[in-house]
Structure formats: C-alpha cells, structure tokens
Design an enzyme around this catalytic site. Structure first.
Site, PDB file in Angstrom:
ATOM      1  CB  ALA A  40      61.153 -50.386  37.794  1.00  0.00           C
ATOM      2  CD  GLU A  66      63.710 -40.602  46.815  1.00  0.00           C
ATOM      3  OE1 GLU A  66      63.566 -39.722  47.678  1.00  0.00           O
ATOM      4  OE2 GLU A  66      62.971 -40.716  45.821  1.00  0.00           O
ATOM      5  N   GLY A  69      66.217 -49.219  40.313  1.00  0.00           N
ATOM      6  CA  GLY A  69      66.366 -47.906  39.691  1.00  0.00           C
ATOM      7  C   GLY A  69      65.723 -46.803  40.498  1.00  0.00           C
ATOM      8  CG  ASP A  70      61.887 -45.850  43.487  1.00  0.00           C
ATOM      9  OD1 ASP A  70      61.635 -44.667  43.186  1.00  0.00           O
ATOM     10  OD2 ASP A  70      61.575 -46.344  44.584  1.00  0.00           O
ATOM     11  CB  CYS A  71      66.712 -47.789  45.479  1.00  0.00           C
ATOM     12  SG  CYS A  71      67.820 -47.620  46.877  1.00  0.00           S
TER      13      CYS A  71
END
Length: 142
Positions: free
Chosen positions: A25, A33, A28-30
């Site tokens: 996660a 984004e 994945g967030d990066c």
C-alpha cells in the site's frame, strides 16, 4: 520508470508476494498519486493549488473506497487481484485517514495495496487499466 530506477540504482527484481500488504500500500499510494498527477499536469498548465485539490480529491480514502467498491461490485477484478485487495483491506494499520471512516480507510488501503502489488509485479498494463476504469467511473458523491 521502474525499469530506469532499477537500472540506475542497480536494484534486483522483487517478489511482490513477499511484501506485507502495508508495504504494498505504501508504494501503491505513491504510484497512484504519480499517475494522477501526471494525468492532471498533462491536461495543461494550471495553478498548483487547483492541481493539488483535484489530485487530493481522487486520492483521498473516501473516494478510493467508493471506486474500489465499484470495481468489486461489478466483478472487474481477477481472483488474484481481489485476494490482494482483501489482504490490504484486512491489514492491521495503526493509523487512520483524516476525514474518513475506519472502513473507508481500510478499503483505500486495500486499493493501494493492489496498485502496489501490480507495480512491483510489473503488471503495468493491468495497473493502468484499473486506473483508467476508476477514472472513467462517475465521480462518487461525497
């Protein structure tokens, strides 16, 4: 970009299955984004505060939770993807998002886990296909 980073810094390939859901996660967030910001900037020059507001709207937990719900409800994920999403959703995190319920935060974590998994597993086409699916859906109401 992943290929270039690996070459420049002489990094070895990784096994996405060996990472914890919260680590998946995290990356994945990066990746999500960066994808969103790239799409927004590509639409043309705009004030940074407007770009940031739009990017934030698409990356916040309540929005991500609604979008992943639509993917799950419409059976648009493979069995493997659904399992990765659930691993992330069920991971025990010690933090929560501002302006999101615990359920929304956990679902968003599952979504980010899926994106991170696809990224580390080099399933870029599928990662971008899922992102396109999400962005083509009607924007969820607040």
């Amino acid at each position: 970009m992943d290929k270039i980073i690996r070459e420049v810094f002489e990094l070895k390939d990784v096994d996405a299955d060996s990472y914890s859901p919260l680590t998946l996660a995290y990356i994945g967030d990066c990746v999500y984004e960066l994808t969103i910001r790239t799409l927004l900037v590509n639409k043309g020059n705009a004030p940074v505060n407007k770009l940031n507001k739009k990017a934030s709207d698409l990356a916040k937990a309540p929005t991500q939770s609604k979008m992943i719900s639509m993917l799950v409800e419409n059976e648009l994920l493979t069995g493997e993807e659904l399992a990765v999403y659930k691993r992330g959703r069920n991971a025990k995190s010690f933090s929560t998002a501002k302006n999101a319920t615990v359920g929304q935060y956990r679902m968003a974590t599952g979504f980010e886990c899926l994106i991170g998994y696809l990224y580390l597993d080099k399933q870029y086409d599928r990662m971008f296909e899922i992102t396109k699916l999400i962005l083509s859906m009607p924007e969820p109401d607040e």
